[in-house]
Design a protein around this motif. Structure first.
Motif, PDB file in Angstrom:
ATOM      1  N   ASN A   1      -6.099   2.130  -3.001  1.00  0.00           N
ATOM      2  CA  ASN A   1      -6.712   2.649  -2.000  1.00  0.00           C
ATOM      3  C   ASN A   1      -6.277   4.022  -1.356  1.00  0.00           C
ATOM      4  O   ASN A   1      -6.986   4.601  -0.325  1.00  0.00           O
ATOM      5  CB  ASN A   1      -6.325   1.492  -1.009  1.00  0.00           C
ATOM      6  CG  ASN A   1      -6.997   0.152  -1.329  1.00  0.00           C
ATOM      7  OD1 ASN A   1      -8.140   0.074  -0.970  1.00  0.00           O
ATOM      8  ND2 ASN A   1      -5.970  -0.772  -1.879  1.00  0.00           N
ATOM      9  N   ARG A   2      -5.028   4.449  -1.782  1.00  0.00           N
ATOM     10  CA  ARG A   2      -4.494   5.833  -1.192  1.00  0.00           C
ATOM     11  C   ARG A   2      -4.369   5.889   0.220  1.00  0.00           C
ATOM     12  O   ARG A   2      -4.816   6.944   0.731  1.00  0.00           O
ATOM     13  CB  ARG A   2      -4.950   6.993  -1.990  1.00  0.00           C
ATOM     14  CG  ARG A   2      -5.110   6.866  -3.531  1.00  0.00           C
ATOM     15  CD  ARG A   2      -5.874   7.826  -4.153  1.00  0.00           C
ATOM     16  NE  ARG A   2      -5.663   9.333  -3.779  1.00  0.00           N
ATOM     17  CZ  ARG A   2      -4.718  10.264  -3.883  1.00  0.00           C
ATOM     18  NH1 ARG A   2      -3.861   9.852  -4.781  1.00  0.00           N
ATOM     19  NH2 ARG A   2      -4.610  11.332  -3.563  1.00  0.00           N
TER      20      ARG A   2
ATOM     21  N   GLY B   1      -0.673  15.270  -2.503  1.00  0.00           N
ATOM     22  CA  GLY B   1      -1.700  14.198  -2.792  1.00  0.00           C
ATOM     23  C   GLY B   1      -3.006  14.844  -3.446  1.00  0.00           C
ATOM     24  O   GLY B   1      -3.971  14.042  -3.492  1.00  0.00           O
TER      25      GLY B   1
ATOM     26  N   TYR C   1      -2.039   6.253   2.058  1.00  0.00           N
ATOM     27  CA  TYR C   1      -1.398   7.359   2.605  1.00  0.00           C
ATOM     28  C   TYR C   1      -1.777   8.567   2.984  1.00  0.00           C
ATOM     29  O   TYR C   1      -1.300   9.231   3.920  1.00  0.00           O
ATOM     30  CB  TYR C   1      -0.001   7.304   1.569  1.00  0.00           C
ATOM     31  CG  TYR C   1       0.965   8.584   1.900  1.00  0.00           C
ATOM     32  CD1 TYR C   1       1.829   8.279   2.905  1.00  0.00           C
ATOM     33  CD2 TYR C   1       1.102   9.720   1.214  1.00  0.00           C
ATOM     34  CE1 TYR C   1       2.790   9.316   3.448  1.00  0.00           C
ATOM     35  CE2 TYR C   1       2.032  10.665   1.468  1.00  0.00           C
ATOM     36  CZ  TYR C   1       3.012  10.494   2.672  1.00  0.00           C
ATOM     37  OH  TYR C   1       3.976  11.281   2.694  1.00  0.00           O
ATOM     38  N   PHE C   2      -2.833   8.779   2.361  1.00  0.00           N
ATOM     39  CA  PHE C   2      -3.735  10.016   2.748  1.00  0.00           C
ATOM     40  C   PHE C   2      -4.892   9.749   3.603  1.00  0.00           C
ATOM     41  O   PHE C   2      -5.599  10.938   3.609  1.00  0.00           O
ATOM     42  CB  PHE C   2      -4.074  10.661   1.169  1.00  0.00           C
ATOM     43  CG  PHE C   2      -3.026  10.633   0.138  1.00  0.00           C
ATOM     44  CD1 PHE C   2      -1.885  11.598   0.117  1.00  0.00           C
ATOM     45  CD2 PHE C   2      -2.873   9.750  -0.900  1.00  0.00           C
ATOM     46  CE1 PHE C   2      -1.000  11.703  -0.783  1.00  0.00           C
ATOM     47  CE2 PHE C   2      -1.887   9.635  -1.678  1.00  0.00           C
ATOM     48  CZ  PHE C   2      -1.000  10.536  -1.571  1.00  0.00           C
ATOM     49  N   ARG C   3      -5.067   8.864   4.248  1.00  0.00           N
ATOM     50  CA  ARG C   3      -6.212   8.531   4.669  1.00  0.00           C
ATOM     51  C   ARG C   3      -6.250   8.288   6.319  1.00  0.00           C
ATOM     52  O   ARG C   3      -7.125   7.875   6.906  1.00  0.00           O
ATOM     53  CB  ARG C   3      -6.942   7.135   4.026  1.00  0.00           C
ATOM     54  CG  ARG C   3      -7.483   7.589   2.599  1.00  0.00           C
ATOM     55  CD  ARG C   3      -8.059   6.294   1.923  1.00  0.00           C
ATOM     56  NE  ARG C   3      -8.888   5.422   2.722  1.00  0.00           N
ATOM     57  CZ  ARG C   3      -9.429   4.496   2.178  1.00  0.00           C
ATOM     58  NH1 ARG C   3      -9.048   3.852   1.182  1.00  0.00           N
ATOM     59  NH2 ARG C   3     -10.574   3.749   3.080  1.00  0.00           N
TER      60      ARG C   3
ATOM     61  N   TYR D   1       0.929  -1.194   0.149  1.00  0.00           N
ATOM     62  CA  TYR D   1       0.098   0.036  -0.005  1.00  0.00           C
ATOM     63  C   TYR D   1       0.866   1.135   0.118  1.00  0.00           C
ATOM     64  O   TYR D   1       0.099   2.255   0.165  1.00  0.00           O
ATOM     65  CB  TYR D   1      -0.996   0.019   1.316  1.00  0.00           C
ATOM     66  CG  TYR D   1      -1.930  -1.048   1.214  1.00  0.00           C
ATOM     67  CD1 TYR D   1      -2.654  -1.236   0.217  1.00  0.00           C
ATOM     68  CD2 TYR D   1      -2.160  -2.140   2.405  1.00  0.00           C
ATOM     69  CE1 TYR D   1      -3.700  -2.296  -0.071  1.00  0.00           C
ATOM     70  CE2 TYR D   1      -2.934  -3.057   2.337  1.00  0.00           C
ATOM     71  CZ  TYR D   1      -3.786  -3.099   1.170  1.00  0.00           C
ATOM     72  OH  TYR D   1      -4.704  -4.234   0.956  1.00  0.00           O
TER      73      TYR D   1
ATOM     74  N   TYR E   1      -1.046  11.937   7.940  1.00  0.00           N
ATOM     75  CA  TYR E   1      -0.849  12.363   6.591  1.00  0.00           C
ATOM     76  C   TYR E   1      -0.785  14.033   7.112  1.00  0.00           C
ATOM     77  O   TYR E   1      -0.232  14.840   6.234  1.00  0.00           O
ATOM     78  CB  TYR E   1      -2.208  12.128   5.614  1.00  0.00           C
ATOM     79  CG  TYR E   1      -1.984  12.939   4.507  1.00  0.00           C
ATOM     80  CD1 TYR E   1      -0.855  12.933   3.701  1.00  0.00           C
ATOM     81  CD2 TYR E   1      -2.887  14.246   3.799  1.00  0.00           C
ATOM     82  CE1 TYR E   1      -0.569  13.707   2.387  1.00  0.00           C
ATOM     83  CE2 TYR E   1      -2.672  14.787   2.800  1.00  0.00           C
ATOM     84  CZ  TYR E   1      -1.444  14.591   2.192  1.00  0.00           C
ATOM     85  OH  TYR E   1      -1.215  14.877   0.866  1.00  0.00           O
TER      86      TYR E   1
ATOM     87  N   GLU F   1       3.032   4.320  -4.905  1.00  0.00           N
ATOM     88  CA  GLU F   1       2.252   5.553  -5.157  1.00  0.00           C
ATOM     89  C   GLU F   1       0.855   5.473  -6.200  1.00  0.00           C
ATOM     90  O   GLU F   1       0.025   6.244  -6.222  1.00  0.00           O
ATOM     91  CB  GLU F   1       2.842   6.566  -6.084  1.00  0.00           C
ATOM     92  CG  GLU F   1       4.113   6.960  -5.073  1.00  0.00           C
ATOM     93  CD  GLU F   1       4.929   8.123  -5.804  1.00  0.00           C
ATOM     94  OE1 GLU F   1       4.784   8.272  -6.942  1.00  0.00           O
ATOM     95  OE2 GLU F   1       6.020   8.539  -5.081  1.00  0.00           O
ATOM     96  N   ASN F   2       0.729   4.061  -6.820  1.00  0.00           N
ATOM     97  CA  ASN F   2      -0.235   3.988  -7.789  1.00  0.00           C
ATOM     98  C   ASN F   2      -1.302   3.059  -6.973  1.00  0.00           C
ATOM     99  O   ASN F   2      -2.271   2.775  -7.703  1.00  0.00           O
ATOM    100  CB  ASN F   2       0.100   3.402  -9.037  1.00  0.00           C
ATOM    101  CG  ASN F   2       1.361   4.267  -9.835  1.00  0.00           C
ATOM    102  OD1 ASN F   2       1.006   5.400  -9.992  1.00  0.00           O
ATOM    103  ND2 ASN F   2       2.293   3.505 -10.256  1.00  0.00           N
ATOM    104  N   ASP F   3      -0.986   2.694  -5.889  1.00  0.00           N
ATOM    105  CA  ASP F   3      -2.252   2.197  -5.369  1.00  0.00           C
ATOM    106  C   ASP F   3      -3.806   2.749  -5.377  1.00  0.00           C
ATOM    107  O   ASP F   3      -3.645   3.733  -4.380  1.00  0.00           O
ATOM    108  CB  ASP F   3      -1.852   1.535  -3.867  1.00  0.00           C
ATOM    109  CG  ASP F   3      -2.790   0.702  -3.058  1.00  0.00           C
ATOM    110  OD1 ASP F   3      -2.939  -0.751  -3.640  1.00  0.00           O
ATOM    111  OD2 ASP F   3      -3.603   1.008  -2.383  1.00  0.00           O
TER     112      ASP F   3
END
Length: 339
Positions: A264-265, A338, A267-269, A257, A273, A260-262
């Motif tokens: 689900n994103r 993001g 990283y921003f959730r 996860y 963050y 960067e192309n996952d």
């Protein structure tokens, strides 16, 4: 008198040097082992019980959860960074974009560093959840994020045990239990907008959000954890994290996860963050998704407490290394908005 003073100065310097050697010679695994499945289970069966009514932001269950955290920090003799008996950082209702949210608060506790007290490591989780449905069914949120929250309590206890043995961390540690994550990362946004300690002095954020379950991709394996964001801002943080794990617990570190192309994103959730947006290096610890996410079936009996203990121990050991290394982590990569 001068002779006495001259004799005292070298003695003082020797004592300070001994203290420096102490923390470097301490065995962090000894304190990590104090984070046990049994104690985590005891905490979580209370924290994710129906009594806490799903910990909806601003509602009575969330207030009970805040009081539970405050009582635990006080029982461990971990003070508030705010001062006195006030462990709450009030979050203005104006920060919430939807609905009529009642007043709510982050819960904070603090261990002052011995050598670099102005440099702060933040260990965070969110303690709110989504409450109850119209029929009175409770969303207990045992994994989301009861698991991370009780993990922080055990991590805090481990650091205090080390401190009692004379091994106070060099840097200060802020235990940050944020509210309003389920409403849009609100509590952590407020903290980074109105920090208790300057963000310029914050060396890293280790964020724990859901570390108590085994996802379908790792069925039968309780020896893994997903890491997200460790390499986004600091090469040193990523390498430190890998090294600590390799020489201690040897968990399977899954970076699926972190791509960067996952889609689900993740990283921003979660709450890390808001720190990453401010160029503070972060690691997000996560067990992956499962069928009980945001359902009334996310209950304490579904938690794998052995896995929860291992993951909390890894966070502790990583925090120990960050808090006690000679130099603060270098930020050598550009942040990602993001958007």
């Amino acid at each position: 008198m001068k002779k006495i003073l001259l004799l005292a100065i070298p003695a003082l310097l020797t004592a300070c040097g001994a203290q420096n050697k102490q923390i470097e010679n301490a065995d962090p695994l000894k304190y990590a082992s104090s984070i046990t499945p049994e104690e985590l289970k005891e905490h979580l069966y209370i924290f994710a019980s129906d009594e806490f009514e799903g910990r909806e932001t601003g509602e009575p269950g969330q207030k009970k959860a805040a009081e539970y955290l405050k009582a635990e920090y006080k029982s461990l003799n971990i003070p508030s960074p705010i001062g006195g008996d006030d462990y709450y950082q009030e979050v203005p209702t104006s920060y919430f974009k939807r609905g009529n949210i009642k007043p709510t608060e982050n819960v904070v506790a603090y261990i002052k560093g011995s050598e670099k007290p102005d440099e702060i490591l933040v260990i965070s989780s969110h303690y709110d959840h989504v409450g109850m449905d119209d029929e009175g069914n409770v969303f207990n949120g045992a994994d989301d994020d009861g698991s991370g929250t009780v993990g922080i309590l055990e991590i805090a206890e481990a650091f205090m045990q080390a401190k009692k043995d004379g091994y106070t961390p060099k840097r200060s540690i802020l235990f940050l239990n944020v509210t309003g994550e389920e409403k849009g990362l609100v509590g952590s946004k407020f903290y980074t907008d109105e920090p208790i300690f300057p963000l310029a002095n914050t060396v890293a954020n280790l964020n724990i959000d859901m570390i108590g379950r085994i996802d379908p991709n790792h069925e039968g394996n309780n020896n893994y954890v997903y890491l997200i964001g460790s390499d986004k801002l600091s090469t040193e943080l990523h390498e430190l994290s890998e090294t600590v794990n390799a020489r201690t617990l040897k968990l399977d570190l899954d970076y699926t996860y972190n791509d960067e192309n996952d889609p689900n994103r993740f990283y921003f959730r979660s709450d890390h963050y808001n720190f990453a947006k401010n160029n503070i290096p972060i690691i997000f610890y996560f067990n992956g998704v499962h069928a009980d996410y945001h359902k009334i079936t996310d209950t304490p009996d579904k938690i794998n407490y052995e896995a929860l203990a291992k993951r909390a121990q890894l966070v502790f050991l990583t925090a120990w290394e960050i808090a006690n290394r000679e130099e603060r982590l270098v930020v050598d990569k550009a942040g990602d908005s993001g958007k």
